[in-house]
Design a protein around this motif. Structure first.
Motif, PDB file in Angstrom:
ATOM      1  N   GLY A 141       0.785  -1.226   0.000  1.00  0.00           N
ATOM      2  CA  GLY A 141       0.000   0.000   0.000  1.00  0.00           C
ATOM      3  C   GLY A 141       0.815   1.274   0.000  1.00  0.00           C
ATOM      4  O   GLY A 141       0.253   2.362   0.168  1.00  0.00           O
ATOM      5  N   LEU A 142       2.126   1.167  -0.170  1.00  0.00           N
ATOM      6  CA  LEU A 142       2.975   2.353  -0.253  1.00  0.00           C
ATOM      7  C   LEU A 142       4.119   2.064  -1.207  1.00  0.00           C
ATOM      8  O   LEU A 142       4.455   0.902  -1.471  1.00  0.00           O
ATOM      9  CB  LEU A 142       3.529   2.746   1.127  1.00  0.00           C
ATOM     10  CG  LEU A 142       4.713   1.985   1.732  1.00  0.00           C
ATOM     11  CD1 LEU A 142       5.220   2.698   2.968  1.00  0.00           C
ATOM     12  CD2 LEU A 142       4.372   0.550   2.041  1.00  0.00           C
ATOM     13  N   THR A 143       4.690   3.145  -1.742  1.00  0.00           N
ATOM     14  CA  THR A 143       5.907   3.011  -2.536  1.00  0.00           C
ATOM     15  C   THR A 143       7.059   2.872  -1.560  1.00  0.00           C
ATOM     16  O   THR A 143       7.378   3.810  -0.834  1.00  0.00           O
ATOM     17  CB  THR A 143       6.108   4.230  -3.439  1.00  0.00           C
ATOM     18  OG1 THR A 143       4.957   4.369  -4.294  1.00  0.00           O
ATOM     19  CG2 THR A 143       7.357   4.059  -4.294  1.00  0.00           C
ATOM     20  N   PHE A 144       7.647   1.673  -1.518  1.00  0.00           N
ATOM     21  CA  PHE A 144       8.527   1.277  -0.430  1.00  0.00           C
ATOM     22  C   PHE A 144       9.861   2.026  -0.409  1.00  0.00           C
ATOM     23  O   PHE A 144      10.332   2.439   0.654  1.00  0.00           O
ATOM     24  CB  PHE A 144       8.772  -0.239  -0.552  1.00  0.00           C
ATOM     25  CG  PHE A 144       9.532  -0.850   0.581  1.00  0.00           C
ATOM     26  CD1 PHE A 144      10.798  -1.392   0.369  1.00  0.00           C
ATOM     27  CD2 PHE A 144       8.989  -0.930   1.853  1.00  0.00           C
ATOM     28  CE1 PHE A 144      11.503  -1.992   1.414  1.00  0.00           C
ATOM     29  CE2 PHE A 144       9.671  -1.522   2.896  1.00  0.00           C
ATOM     30  CZ  PHE A 144      10.937  -2.059   2.674  1.00  0.00           C
ATOM     31  N   SER A 145      10.469   2.204  -1.564  1.00  0.00           N
ATOM     32  CA  SER A 145      11.867   2.653  -1.590  1.00  0.00           C
ATOM     33  C   SER A 145      12.116   4.022  -0.975  1.00  0.00           C
ATOM     34  O   SER A 145      13.212   4.240  -0.448  1.00  0.00           O
ATOM     35  CB  SER A 145      12.423   2.585  -3.015  1.00  0.00           C
ATOM     36  OG  SER A 145      11.632   3.342  -3.893  1.00  0.00           O
ATOM     37  N   PRO A 146      11.190   4.995  -0.972  1.00  0.00           N
ATOM     38  CA  PRO A 146      11.489   6.293  -0.340  1.00  0.00           C
ATOM     39  C   PRO A 146      11.362   6.299   1.182  1.00  0.00           C
ATOM     40  O   PRO A 146      11.541   7.337   1.819  1.00  0.00           O
ATOM     41  CB  PRO A 146      10.430   7.234  -0.927  1.00  0.00           C
ATOM     42  CG  PRO A 146       9.840   6.531  -2.082  1.00  0.00           C
ATOM     43  CD  PRO A 146       9.952   5.077  -1.751  1.00  0.00           C
ATOM     44  N   TYR A 147      11.033   5.130   1.749  1.00  0.00           N
ATOM     45  CA  TYR A 147      10.856   5.063   3.199  1.00  0.00           C
ATOM     46  C   TYR A 147      12.074   4.443   3.871  1.00  0.00           C
ATOM     47  O   TYR A 147      12.527   3.359   3.475  1.00  0.00           O
ATOM     48  CB  TYR A 147       9.627   4.220   3.561  1.00  0.00           C
ATOM     49  CG  TYR A 147       8.318   4.929   3.347  1.00  0.00           C
ATOM     50  CD1 TYR A 147       7.760   4.988   2.074  1.00  0.00           C
ATOM     51  CD2 TYR A 147       7.662   5.536   4.394  1.00  0.00           C
ATOM     52  CE1 TYR A 147       6.558   5.658   1.872  1.00  0.00           C
ATOM     53  CE2 TYR A 147       6.456   6.202   4.206  1.00  0.00           C
ATOM     54  CZ  TYR A 147       5.923   6.258   2.940  1.00  0.00           C
ATOM     55  OH  TYR A 147       4.734   6.916   2.743  1.00  0.00           O
ATOM     56  N   ALA A 148      12.594   5.124   4.880  1.00  0.00           N
ATOM     57  CA  ALA A 148      13.505   4.455   5.800  1.00  0.00           C
ATOM     58  C   ALA A 148      12.667   3.515   6.653  1.00  0.00           C
ATOM     59  O   ALA A 148      11.500   3.800   6.950  1.00  0.00           O
ATOM     60  CB  ALA A 148      14.230   5.464   6.677  1.00  0.00           C
TER      61      ALA A 148
END
Length: 127
Positions: A26-33
């Motif tokens: 449910g989210l674009t994973f790569s921009p998240y730490a």
């Protein structure tokens, strides 16, 4: 709807290892730490380890340095926590959390900075 689902917890004897996984959807994973926190009964939640968006930077709590390793696979939207040489004091509920960092590469350690949280997985270490 963002979901972080932890797995891999259980009961182990002191000195053994466990690997936790956290699958994000449910989210674009790569921009998240991504980070792991833990909370033992009667204690505050504490930072265990965190990893930057690319995986190039990591940070650990003092109590787990040298024993735990955090990693991530952006192709699988998954973050892992390899826990070695477990001790009874590692017993806690372990939570996965996500912090939007965009192009910034640092890892933050305060739980208030993390937007999304999983439901937690229990890790119990017997002596």
């Amino acid at each position: 709807q963002v979901q972080l689902v932890e797995s891999g917890g259980g009961l182990v004897q002191a000195g053994n290892s466990l690997r936790l996984s956290c699958a994000a959807s449910g989210l674009t994973f790569s921009p998240y730490a991504m980070a792991w926190f833990r909370q033992a009964p009667g204690q505050d939640r504490e930072f265990v380890g965190g990893i930057s968006t690319s995986g190039g930077s990591t940070s650990y709590g003092d109590s787990v340095k040298g024993r735990f390793t955090i990693s991530r696979d952006n192709a699988k939207n998954t973050v892992y926590l390899q826990m070695n040489t477990l001790k009874p004091e590692d017993t806690a509920v372990y939570y996965c959390a996500a912090d939007f960092r965009g192009l910034q590469s640092n890892v933050r350690v305060a739980e208030s900075q993390y937007t999304y949280w999983g439901q937690g997985t229990q890790v119990s270490v017997s002596s």
